[in-house]
Design a protein around this motif. Structure first.
Motif, short mmCIF file in Angstrom:
data_model
loop_
_atom_site.label_atom_id
_atom_site.label_comp_id
_atom_site.label_asym_id
_atom_site.label_seq_id
_atom_site.Cartn_x
_atom_site.Cartn_y
_atom_site.Cartn_z
N UNK E 89 0.88 -1.17 0.10
CA UNK E 89 -0.10 0.16 -0.05
C UNK E 89 0.95 1.35 0.13
N UNK E 91 3.69 1.55 -1.52
CA UNK E 91 4.50 1.66 -2.62
C UNK E 91 3.29 2.36 -3.62
N UNK E 92 2.03 1.80 -3.48
CA UNK E 92 1.12 2.25 -4.25
C UNK E 92 0.81 3.97 -3.88
N UNK E 93 0.85 4.21 -2.74
CA UNK E 93 0.46 5.69 -2.42
C UNK E 93 1.59 6.45 -2.75
N UNK E 95 3.82 5.76 -5.35
CA UNK E 95 3.40 6.06 -6.88
C UNK E 95 2.53 6.88 -7.33
#
Lengths: 235, 257, 315, 292, 406
Positions: E89, E91-93, E95
């Motif tokens: 999560x 990483x996603x945030x 990115x």
């Protein structure tokens, strides 16, 4: 005293009882006989509230009792000695008997006297008072079951196959007890496979086949009926 | 009736079988045999130990002592699926079809696993369809058990047991709860099965059935064998009458209170 | 179990495949990342479902996931085993552990099996933390980014694994295994009498499930580049594994995938709007599904929604 | 032999067993009477602990006195939970019960997180930190009180189950459902009350947790995992077995913690190892039979 | 037994991801503002307290900046994303902030594992990262040398070297040290360095064991430590464990000459422990009791924004984080990456922690903001600074009186 009117029972989509009507008068000993799977136990379970009928009514002293939960029916005065006894195996014999009276207000007050009475009826239970019910022999367990039902001071006693799996001597004892209880004024409904013995004792009897009542009469009439013999022995 | 039929090869031999539960002997020292292509009924009052014997033969329980031989080979104590593959199929007294499977799938399950060598899915399905037709479920292949009547559910049980291609078929009260017409149909079915070569051991309460189709009858009471023989002889056995109808009390006197 | 494939099924399937294959070209790296973690969760959900088909409800998938993750990362760290081979090794080691665990828990039915699986995952956490010389301990193990950080490759890899899981589930559904699994789940004793060896099939289901769970673990460790015991053996992983298929619909191909898509969407939405305790959705979903829609979304779709669009009665 | 720390270890183990026993009691009651393993029991303990904490912080009510409020409060919560979630699934397969109670557990944990954040909260009373010096052994006052309360609760529960009408009804229901109906027990109501009583017990242990430990949203879950272990050690659904199982776990943890190298790290994991080992040796739990 | 749900899945798959992607961020305005993105742990049990505190600091700084007219005549927009304590999560945030929201700099941060995963995932973008959290040297080894990586929180070993220096300064100098640490990454790294440092300087380690965070009972461990009879008992733990350890140390009458821990200035310390918490010393980055003018000034602002709250060091740290980044944007005159990095490198900002400049650190980092820590001690219910001497507000109580004599 007790009236069943046009009872239909379904298990899932399967109909087990078809328009069962029967009556029991005060002080009678009524036997219901029939082969395995004919629906005898189902009738008794309906009376005691364990099963709800799809159609029809059960009246006890003029009041409808179908739809009541089993505990209410017991309190109303109908006690049952179920098939398989349904005792509390990890309670002592004495506790099992006491449980019969504990939850019925009017019986609780007389519990001590009732207990004595049960001990008179089945002296062996007095000797076994401290033993766990699960460790008794089949016959003794049956006595406990009958005793427990009697502790509730019932007006009607329902017995479901009390002789099942018992040794002959025990069977006799159980029947004797049913008889005694009846003579003392309790109405008894008896379901039995032991056709001969039960019809002999009964005032009246009903014969059940495939969920329908096919015959009704006094015990004597039925026990001499040819059809009854055929049904049970295939003669 | 085949009472005078010549002695056949013994398929099932039960020898001094005993099974205890806790302290209670459910089955005590029972011996009997079933010959090939014979129909033998196991009768007796409730609680006599009939179903226990079925459970012992099919491997659900392990016997405490005694032996069970199928075609001369001992199968006592084997696991149920092994016994099944050796050729024993059974039904259950309380019907237990797999609820989330269709009729056909129920039967296919038996065909797929119950025998050696294994058959392909296709063969299994083909045979299952045949069996469903045989027992009269040909038009209900895709139905789910809960939507079927009692007789139909019993048919599933029978078809599923047949699907394992049993040498010995154990039928546990397949007739009880049926109407007379349905019972007649069921009797015809059992006789038809025998014609196809099956050996049948059945537990039955409906005496008409027992009398009508059994070659021999084994009577159990309190876990012990009390009588054995052709049906018409067995019903005259006083021990049997007593077991079934209760003890005859002499005369018309009332029993002592 | 009708095996004929109609165009009604095939067409959407083809569109779906094309969409999934082209996905990296359509979106940026953020969505690609979401897709990768979503697909990872789908794999976990589907492989949990495989085990559940035999009636065994595992609440300890994190144990197998962690074993896969650690095997792969440690093999890279110690022996420089290439990541994809490492994932395979992780999957095999998890499978091996599952054979052991499967035989040990064989006699346990229902809830006692579930409790044992929780204990298994938690015990592994303790063992991992307490033996740092072998496992890397609390400090965890780190690896360089998978494929040098090329997310497209990672996407296609995980998609391939998902495809493999779906293919395996499909094969199970077409084969005799489906009958064995279902029969054991619905009535083990009857299945046994019909010639099905419950031990064999239960352990087999456990192995298949563990293989993919372990593979997913291996992928996770290389993709995220850093794993620690508290994370990969976490109960939260195990719970996610079971909530998604239950929500979507048990014992189906589409159910676990569908459940994952929806839950991930709900989760992402709650994460931005409702930061604390967004996992409350997991709890609510479990309770509501058990109480009101025991067959999950697919059951709801088939039973309630689909009939609305069908004018003809029957079928 | 270093006797002071040996006896201290025994004392430590016995005292923490008190806390464990109090958590296990309610779990045991529900398992015994209804045949359900309630995964959310720990969360009810957690709610009890928070209720104690807030009663103390806002109204200054002593944690031990607040048992009188927390227990009835949790009883009501229990009735509510039973009515809307447990009752509909009483006859469901055990796995549905597992999933439902697990769902409840996750729900309540996260609800607590939303309502009260994840800070660990603790209460101090006049007697917290006080300790008695008995020979070579130091015994914390709050821990001693907790132990006493747990033993008393166990005793009261046993007396209740054997002497009181309602308690006997619970035993009867646990032994035979049909039999219970037939002696005039309302089984449904008995289930509800048993669940309520179990939750009240959870409330009591919540109060104890907040005094001798500290309160945070996960506290109940961690304790309930230990309680599962005790349940299995002590025989499933067996009340006095719960106390015995707690002692076994408490003492094992204590001795491992004190005498095994790196023991402090292993101690918290012992319950998990015990669960696995015991269930594998005897799938029905050590001292007793499993209900179906 | 099989379902036909593919059509359904297709619809939902597309809809699901469209929804997940477009809901947040879709409505963002174009270039009207300068965007800064922060990733914080807001919903994971053990992390969120620090995450929330950082958010307070950031929002305080944001309000101050925008009230002052923003920067480069634009308003500053702060986008805060929750990493939920999960690397993927996180990483996603990160990115999302960098590729979709196109923030000028990525700030915030807490957990080392998540940071490691995030930096690995985004390093190809070479963003400007001004990171508060992540004290694991693993992060320093990997990302410290990167031009684009700026780090605020002291590294692990800063804390442990502070401990060493402090212990060496006590007289009479303690000899036997017992060390207990939580078995996660936080406790373990701390322990590794402190053991190394203390052994180098001749201290005697008499106990060295890990425990599980969240344990319900510490008496077995404390009994064992009491047996080892250390002069100083040093432990690394989260708030709840520390509370329990102190309560139980008192109960079993364990009396080292000094109780020493890490980060004991959490808000519930006093209300959880009361008198029992007195005389405990701890290493910390910052406490409100500091007497430097920036702290006094900052506290005023904090009390205005969050009345009645006692800040933890994460709040001023995040505040400093935000202020220095905006300050650098201002000096760079643009949000151009290279200009911003050069400006950040020249930072000289008076913060509650003292003057902030980015220096080299021991294990490879090239942009480290804070390296020196303080030792505090609870004295009569209030936290005092006892070390280093130049910041001290009170004198160390050593040895600590016995429980009986308090």
């Amino acid at each position: 005293m007790l009236k069943l009117k046009a009872i239909d029972i379904n298990y899932g989509d399967i109909q087990a009882l078809w328009e069962i009507s029967l009556r029991v008068e005060e002080g009678e000993l009524v036997a219901i006989v029939g082969s395995n799977g004919a629906g005898k136990s189902t009738i008794l379970k309906t009376i005691s509230g364990l099963i709800r009928p799809r159609n029809g009514s059960v009246e006890f002293e003029g009041k409808r009792i179908d739809g009541l939960a089993p505990d209410r029916i017991v309190r109303a005065g109908i006690s049952m000695v179920p098939e398989g006894r349904e005792l509390f195996p990890r309670m002592s014999v004495r506790e099992n008997l006491e449980m019969g009276a504990t939850y019925i207000g009017r019986a609780r007050a007389q519990a001590a006297r009732s207990l004595e009475h049960v001990h008179e009826l089945f002296p062996v239970l007095a000797q076994r008072a401290g033993q766990l019910a699960g460790t008794l022999s089949g016959g003794e367990q049956q006595m406990v079951a009958i005793g427990r039902a009697l502790m509730a001071k019932p007006r009607i006693l329902i017995m479901d196959e009390p002789s099942l799996g018992l040794a002959p001597l025990m069977v006799e004892e159980v029947f004797r007890a049913a008889r005694t209880v009846n003579r003392e004024g309790v109405t008894v409904i008896l379901v039995e496979q032991n056709v001969r013995q039960s019809l002999k004792f009964a005032h009246r009897g009903y014969v059940l086949e495939n969920g329908r009542i096919v015959m009704e009469g006094t015990g004597k009439e039925l026990s001499e009926n040819r059809h009854v013999k055929e049904a049970y022995l295939g003669l | 009736m085949r009472k005078d039929a010549p002695a056949k090869m013994t398929l099932l031999q039960v020898d001094r079988l005993t099974k205890h539960f806790g302290g209670l002997a459910a089955v005590h020292d029972v011996s009997f045999h079933v010959g090939e292509r014979e129909i033998v009924s196991l009768i007796g009052p409730n609680g006599a130990g009939k179903t226990t014997i079925f459970n012992l033969v099919s491997g659900v329980y392990r016997p405490n002592s005694g032996d069970i031989r199928l075609g001369g080979e001992s199968i006592a104590g084997l696991r149920p699926f092994d016994i099944c593959r050796k050729g024993v199929g059974r039904t259950f007294q309380i019907m237990q079809p797999f609820p989330k499977m269709t009729v056909l799938e129920n039967v296919v399950t038996g065909a797929l696993f119950g025998r050696k060598p294994k058959v392909s899915m296709k063969t299994a399905e083909g045979e299952a369809v045949e069996l469903c037709r045989l027992v009269g479920l040909g038009d209900k292949l895709k139905a789910f058990p809960k939507n079927l009547t009692v007789p139909d559910q019993k048919r599933i049980e029978i078809a599923r047991a047949l699907a394992v291609r049993p040498k010995l078929l154990l039928l546990d009260e397949v007739m009880s709860g049926l109407t007379p017409t349905e019972t007649d149909e069921a009797i015809r079915l059992v006789l038809k099965l025998r014609e196809t070569g099956a050996t049948i051991l059945l537990i039955e309460h409906v005496m008409k059935v027992v009398m009508g189709i059994s070659d021999r009858v084994v009577v159990l009471h309190h876990g012990e064998k009390i009588s054995e023989g052709p049906p018409f002889l067995v019903v005259d056995d006083p021990k049997v009458i007593e077991a079934y109808l209760g003890k005859m009390v002499d005369g018309e006197d009332e029993p002592a209170c | 179990m009708g095996s004929s494939i109609r165009w009604k099924t095939t067409l959407p399937l083809a569109i779906l495949c094309a969409f999934l294959l082209l996905f990296p070209k359509l979106v940026g790296s953020y969505f690609l990342h979401l897709a990768v973690s979503g697909i990872l969760a789908m794999i976990l959900a589907s492989s949990w479902d495989i085990l559940a088909r035999t009636g065994q409800v595992s609440v300890g998938q994190a144990g197998l996931f962690g074993i896969g993750a650690y095997s792969s990362a440690l093999l890279y760290q110690r022996y420089a085993l290439p990541p994809v081979l490492g994932m395979l090794a992780g999957a095999l080691i998890a499978t091996f552990v599952s054979i052991f665990l499967g035989y040990l828990t064989l006699r346990l039915r229902g809830i006692y099996f579930s409790i044992t699986t929780i204990a298994f995952a938690e015990a592994l956490t303790v063992i991992w933390l307490m033996t740092p010389d072998i496992t890397g301990g609390a400090m965890g193990v780190s690896t360089p980014p998978l494929f040098g950080g090329d997310r497209e490759k990672a996407y296609y890899l995980i998609l391939a694994i998902l495809a493999a899981v779906v293919a395996v589930v499909w094969l199970i559904e077409q084969s005799r295994l489906n009958f064995a699994f279902t029969a054991i789940r619905e009535n083990e004793d009857v299945a046994n009498v019909l010639g099905i060896n419950p031990t064999k099939y239960k352990v087999l289901a456990f192995m298949i499930s563990a293989f993919f769970t372990g593979f997913a673990g291996g992928f996770y460790s290389h993709y995220n580049t850093y794993i620690i015991p508290y994370e990969v053996f976490n109960l939260g992983v195990s719970i996610a594994c079971l909530v998604m298929p239950i929500f979507g619909g048990l014992y189906t191909i589409a159910g676990p995938i569908l459940g994952t898509v929806l839950i991930k969407a709900i989760e992402e939405y709650l994460r931005v709007t409702f930061s604390y305790g967004h996992q409350i959705a997991y709890g609510l979903i479990l309770v509501l599904v058990v109480l009101f829609m025991p067959e999950g979304l697919l059951g709801l779709w088939r039973g309630k929604i689909l009939p609305l669009f069908r004018s003809r009665p029957g079928r | 032999m270093d006797w002071p720390s040996f006896f201290q270890s025994i004392a430590n183990g016995v005292l923490i067993a008190g806390l464990y026993a109090s958590v296990t009691l309610g779990l045991t009651l529900v398992l015994g009477v209804m045949g359900i393993v309630n995964f959310a029991h720990g969360e009810l303990v957690m709610l009890g602990a928070y209720s104690t904490f807030w009663l103390f912080t806002m109204l200054g009510i002593d944690p031990l006195l607040s048992i009188a409020i927390t227990a009835p409060l949790l009883f009501l919560v229990g009735i509510f939970v039973y009515r809307f979630t447990i009752r509909p699934i009483l006859k469901d397969p055990p796995l549905n019960q597992l999933l439902l109670t697990l769902g409840l557990s996750i729900f309540l944990q996260n609800l607590a997180m939303i309502l009260w954040k994840t800070d660990s909260r603790s209460v101090i009373t006049s007697y917290s930190g006080m300790s008695l010096h008995l020979g070579m052994v130091h015994v914390g006052a709050t821990r001693l009180i907790t132990f006493a309360i747990s033993v008393a609760l166990t005793a009261v529960l046993i007396v209740f189950l054997h002497k009181m009408r309602l308690g006997k009804a619970m035993r009867a229901v646990s032994e035979n459902n049909t039999g219970s109906w037939l002696v005039g027990i309302n089984v449904q109501k008995t289930y509800m009350l048993a669940f309520g009583v179990a939750c009240a017990l959870a409330g009591v242990s919540g109060s104890l947790v907040s005094t001798i430990m500290y309160t945070y949203p996960m506290v109940g879950f961690k304790l309930s995992l230990k309680a599962f272990c005790i349940l299995i050690l002590g025989g499933l659904g067996n009340i006095s077995g719960a106390l015995l199982g707690s002692l076994v776990l408490g003492l094992t943890e204590s001795f491992v913690g004190t005498y095994v190298p790196e023991g402090s790290g292993w101690a918290e994991g012992i319950s998990f190892f015990l669960i696995i080992v015991v269930l594998i040796i005897k799938p029905t739990g050590l001292a007793g039979t499993r209900r179906e | 037994m099989r379902g036909k749900g593919f059509g359904f899945v297709l619809v939902l798959l597309v809809a699901g991801y469209a929804l997940a992607g477009f809901l947040p961020g879709a409505a963002m305005a174009a270039d009207e503002t300068i965007k800064i993105g922060a990733v914080l742990p807001l919903s994971k049990a053990t992390f969120s307290q620090a995450g929330e505190e950082q958010r307070r600091g950031l929002l305080m700084a944001l309000a101050e900046i925008n009230q002052g007219g923003g920067v480069l005549r634009k308003k500053v927009e702060l986008l805060i994303e929750d990493d939920t304590g999960e690397p993927s999560v996180g990483i996603g945030a990160a990115e999302k902030l960098l590729t979709r929201d196109k923030v000028a700099a990525l700030i915030g941060g807490y957990s080392s594992t998540i940071t490691f995963a995030q930096m690995n995932a985004i390093q190809r973008l070479e963003p400007v990262v001004a990171w508060t959290g992540a004290s694991s040297t693993k992060v320093e080894h990997e990302f410290g040398p990167k031009r684009w990586f700026f780090h605020y929180h002291p590294w692990d070993y800063h804390r442990q070297s502070t401990i060493r220096n402090f212990l060496m300064g006590i007289s009479p100098r303690p000899k036997n040290i017992a060390i207990a640490y939580e078995d996660g990454i936080y406790g373990t790294t701390s322990r590794d360095y402190v053991v190394k440092y203390l052994k180098e300087t001749g201290f005697n380690i008499v106990f060295d064991e890990r425990f599980k965070s969240g344990s319900s009972d510490f008496t077995p461990m404390l009994t064992k430590i009491k047996k080892a009879n250390p002069d100083v008992f040093y432990w690394v733990a989260y708030a709840g464990d520390t509370t329990l350890i102190m309560k139980q140390a008192k109960e079993i009458d364990f009396n080292p000459k000094l109780f020493l821990s890490v980060a004991i200035n959490f808000p519930q310390y006093k209300e959880s422990l009361g008198d029992t918490g007195n005389n405990v010393a701890g290493v910390d980055v910052w406490i409100p009791a500091l007497k430097n003018p920036e702290t006094v000034n900052w506290l005023k602002k904090f009390n205005h924004a969050y009345p009645g709250r006692t800040p933890e060091y994460w709040a001023p740290l995040a505040y400093t984080n935000m202020m220095t980044v905006v300050d650098a944007i201002k000096r760079a005159g643009s949000t151009d990456k290279d200009k911003l990095i050069s400006a950040l490198e020249k930072t000289s900002y008076d913060s509650p922690f003292g003057k902030i400049t980015f220096k080299k650190s021991e294990e490879g980092g090239i942009h480290q903001a804070i390296d020196e820590q303080i030792i505090t001690q609870w004295q009569k219910g209030s936290a005092q600074i006892v070390w280093p001497p130049k910041k001290a507000t009170s004198k160390l109580i050593y040895p600590t009186p016995d429980w009986k004599n308090r």
